[in-house]
Design a protein around this motif. Structure first.
Motif, PDB file in Angstrom:
ATOM      1  N   HIS A 199       0.194  -1.151   9.909  1.00 20.77           N
ATOM      2  CA  HIS A 199       0.714  -1.933   9.251  1.00 20.77           C
ATOM      3  C   HIS A 199       0.790  -3.078   9.913  1.00 20.77           C
ATOM      4  O   HIS A 199       0.927  -3.177  11.116  1.00 20.77           O
ATOM      5  N   SER A 249       7.477  -1.620   3.824  1.00 22.07           N
ATOM      6  CA  SER A 249       6.749  -0.835   2.813  1.00 22.07           C
ATOM      7  C   SER A 249       7.397  -0.987   1.558  1.00 22.07           C
ATOM      8  O   SER A 249       8.534  -0.540   1.335  1.00 22.07           O
ATOM      9  N   ARG A 260       1.016  -1.107   0.151  1.00 23.95           N
ATOM     10  CA  ARG A 260       0.092   0.102  -0.032  1.00 23.95           C
ATOM     11  C   ARG A 260       1.028   1.190   0.143  1.00 23.95           C
ATOM     12  O   ARG A 260       2.073   1.293   0.261  1.00 23.95           O
ATOM     13  N   SER A 261       0.145   2.410  -0.036  1.00 26.24           N
ATOM     14  CA  SER A 261       0.843   3.645  -0.028  1.00 26.24           C
ATOM     15  C   SER A 261       1.770   3.850   1.290  1.00 26.24           C
ATOM     16  O   SER A 261       1.168   3.448   2.371  1.00 26.24           O
ATOM     17  N   PRO A 262       2.631   4.842   1.060  1.00 24.24           N
ATOM     18  CA  PRO A 262       3.507   5.154   2.575  1.00 24.24           C
ATOM     19  C   PRO A 262       2.587   5.467   3.510  1.00 24.24           C
ATOM     20  O   PRO A 262       2.562   5.401   4.774  1.00 24.24           O
ATOM     21  N   GLN A 263       1.540   6.483   3.079  1.00 19.00           N
ATOM     22  CA  GLN A 263       0.541   7.090   3.989  1.00 19.00           C
ATOM     23  C   GLN A 263      -0.231   5.809   4.801  1.00 19.00           C
ATOM     24  O   GLN A 263      -0.467   5.981   5.869  1.00 19.00           O
ATOM     25  N   GLU A 264      -0.615   4.985   4.197  1.00 10.49           N
ATOM     26  CA  GLU A 264      -1.614   3.882   4.419  1.00 10.49           C
ATOM     27  C   GLU A 264      -0.579   3.019   5.509  1.00 10.49           C
ATOM     28  O   GLU A 264      -1.090   2.328   6.536  1.00 10.49           O
ATOM     29  N   TYR A 265       0.609   2.741   4.934  1.00  7.72           N
ATOM     30  CA  TYR A 265       1.847   2.117   5.898  1.00  7.72           C
ATOM     31  C   TYR A 265       1.905   2.698   7.205  1.00  7.72           C
ATOM     32  O   TYR A 265       1.873   2.073   8.335  1.00  7.72           O
ATOM     33  N   ARG A 266       1.983   4.093   7.051  1.00 13.96           N
ATOM     34  CA  ARG A 266       2.382   4.702   8.332  1.00 13.96           C
ATOM     35  C   ARG A 266       1.073   4.509   9.460  1.00 13.96           C
ATOM     36  O   ARG A 266       1.273   4.685  10.701  1.00 13.96           O
ATOM     37  N   ARG A 267      -0.205   4.578   8.862  1.00 15.38           N
ATOM     38  CA  ARG A 267      -1.373   4.583   9.479  1.00 15.38           C
ATOM     39  C   ARG A 267      -1.538   3.231  10.133  1.00 15.38           C
ATOM     40  O   ARG A 267      -2.026   3.267  11.608  1.00 15.38           O
TER      41      ARG A 267
END
Length: 92
Positions: free
Chosen positions: A36, A42, A27-34
């Motif tokens: 994982h 990532s 997934r996107s880096p933003q989704e990963y940060r939210r």
């Protein structure tokens, strides 16, 4: 043709916690940060060449993305090249 395993989110979480799998969040880096899975790396929109560059063919892999489509495609390519891989079904 080699096949990959399809697992659910609960199984992926348990497997990731063992530290015995290379866990890849596509997934996107933003989704990963939210959010994982534990021990996940990532690799947004990774392709087979990105995976091959890691030089970790003998490891066991878990792939996941938003809906499963990207992880299923990549898992299929990896399985064709001899990787032991599972893709997560369902939304993270």
């Amino acid at each position: 043709m080699e096949r990959f395993h399809i697992i659910d989110i609960a199984s992926a979480k348990k497997m990731a916690m063992t530290g015995m799998y290379v866990v890849v969040d596509l997934r996107s880096p933003q989704e990963y940060r939210r959010y994982h899975l534990d021990h996940a790396m990532s690799m947004p929109d990774a392709d087979i060449e990105d995976i091959e560059r890691l030089n970790m063919k003998n490891e066991r892999w878990i792939l996941y993305c938003n809906r499963g489509s990207l992880s299923f495609r990549l898992a299929s390519k990896m399985a064709q090249r001899g990787y032991i891989v599972a893709a997560v079904r369902g939304k993270m």
